[in-house]
Design a protein around this motif. Structure first.
Motif, short mmCIF file in Angstrom:
data_model
loop_
_atom_site.label_atom_id
_atom_site.label_comp_id
_atom_site.label_asym_id
_atom_site.label_seq_id
_atom_site.Cartn_x
_atom_site.Cartn_y
_atom_site.Cartn_z
N THR A 48 -14.84 -7.30 -5.17
CA THR A 48 -14.00 -6.34 -4.43
C THR A 48 -14.70 -5.02 -4.16
O THR A 48 -14.07 -4.09 -3.62
CB THR A 48 -12.69 -6.07 -5.20
N GLY A 169 -4.44 -9.08 -5.15
CA GLY A 169 -4.77 -7.76 -4.62
C GLY A 169 -5.23 -6.78 -5.68
O GLY A 169 -5.30 -5.57 -5.43
N SER A 175 -3.69 -3.08 -13.89
CA SER A 175 -2.87 -3.25 -12.70
C SER A 175 -1.61 -4.00 -13.09
O SER A 175 -1.66 -4.97 -13.84
CB SER A 175 -3.62 -4.02 -11.61
N GLU A 181 3.77 -6.60 -5.43
CA GLU A 181 3.32 -5.23 -5.16
C GLU A 181 2.45 -4.75 -6.33
O GLU A 181 2.87 -4.79 -7.48
CB GLU A 181 4.51 -4.30 -4.98
N TRP A 184 -1.76 0.13 -9.37
CA TRP A 184 -3.06 0.22 -10.04
C TRP A 184 -3.15 1.50 -10.86
O TRP A 184 -2.98 2.60 -10.32
CB TRP A 184 -4.19 0.18 -9.01
N ARG A 188 0.21 5.18 -12.52
CA ARG A 188 1.23 4.70 -11.59
C ARG A 188 2.47 4.19 -12.31
O ARG A 188 3.38 3.64 -11.68
CB ARG A 188 0.69 3.58 -10.70
N TYR A 203 7.11 -3.17 -1.58
CA TYR A 203 6.38 -2.70 -0.41
C TYR A 203 5.28 -3.70 -0.08
O TYR A 203 4.70 -4.33 -0.98
CB TYR A 203 5.78 -1.32 -0.67
N ARG A 204 4.97 -3.80 1.21
CA ARG A 204 3.96 -4.76 1.67
C ARG A 204 2.80 -4.02 2.31
O ARG A 204 3.00 -2.99 2.96
CB ARG A 204 4.58 -5.73 2.66
N ASP A 205 1.59 -4.60 2.17
CA ASP A 205 0.43 -3.94 2.74
C ASP A 205 0.30 -4.21 4.25
O ASP A 205 -0.56 -3.63 4.91
CB ASP A 205 -0.85 -4.36 2.03
N ASP A 206 1.19 -5.06 4.80
CA ASP A 206 1.18 -5.28 6.24
C ASP A 206 2.43 -4.70 6.91
O ASP A 206 2.84 -5.14 8.00
CB ASP A 206 1.06 -6.77 6.56
N ALA A 207 3.05 -3.72 6.23
CA ALA A 207 4.27 -3.12 6.77
C ALA A 207 4.00 -2.48 8.12
O ALA A 207 2.95 -1.88 8.35
CB ALA A 207 4.82 -2.08 5.80
#
Length: 209
Positions: A48, A169, A175, A181, A184, A188, A203-207
């Motif tokens: 990553t 992810g 994490s 969701e 990290w 947080r 929440y989505r990372d493609d919102a």
């Protein structure tokens, strides 16, 4: 059905240590199951784009020391900034967590004591006798757990967490993954607590909005 949180971590991480007790208490308060997923983090870094600590720029390394001092004060925990046995081969201790999990046990106390051993007591947690002793003190059969941790089945489960983490992810530790969701870092935890309290959708990372 209780909600579950996938907990990706390495027992080498001071951040995992600083957040562990607070996270476990939070999960219990919300009635959540914790799915313990100790992860070979260096392999995740390689996939990553992360860098192990010695390869990070000195500016980043110095800032890390500042943050550790801030957070040990914030959490009210003892923390050795430069433990003499760090880094070490953490894989056996990680695999003991998997052995506990696979036997249906709760690894929380063992995980907390290993982390404290590294970051508060400055112990050499590469030693099998220390790991076995911590497992015994946590209410398990340490010798039996070490034998299971060395089994091919557990070795495969440990290796499989690399792809599991990347697919989820995850790119660093600790994490916490709730409903897909990723949260990290132990800093947080307040946001994770808010998400659990509100029961909002993940929440989505493609919102789009």
């Amino acid at each position: 059905m209780p909600r579950s949180i996938d907990y990706y971590f390495t027992l080498l991480s001071p951040w995992t240590y600083l957040g562990h007790s607070a996270f476990v208490a939070m999960a219990r308060r919300h009635g959540c199951e914790i799915v313990y997923r100790p992860t070979p983090l260096r392999m995740v870094f390689d996939e990553t784009g992360g860098l192990p600590l010695p390869k990070r720029h000195p500016v980043r390394q110095r800032y890390r020391i500042l943050e550790l001092q801030r957070w040990r004060e914030k959490r009210g925990l003892p923390l050795v900034l430069y433990p003499q046995h760090f880094p070490f081969d953490v894989s056996l201790a990680d695999r003991v967590v998997i052995a506990i999990r696979e036997a249906g046990g709760d690894p929380s106390v063992f995980v907390g004591e290993v982390l404290a051993g590294v970051w508060a007591r400055d112990e050499d947690l590469s030693r099998r006798d220390l790991i076995a002793g911590i497992a015994d003190a946590a209410g398990f059969n340490g010798a039996a757990l070490l034998e299971t941790a060395d089994s091919e089945a557990v070795l495969q489960l440990y290796a499989a967490t690399i792809n599991s983490a990347i697919t989820a992810g995850v790119f660093g530790a600790p994490s916490y993954v709730l409903d897909g969701e990723v949260f990290w870092g132990q800093d947080r935890l307040e946001l994770l607590d808010d998400a659990l309290s509100s029961q909002r959708a993940a929440y989505r990372d493609d919102a789009q909005i």
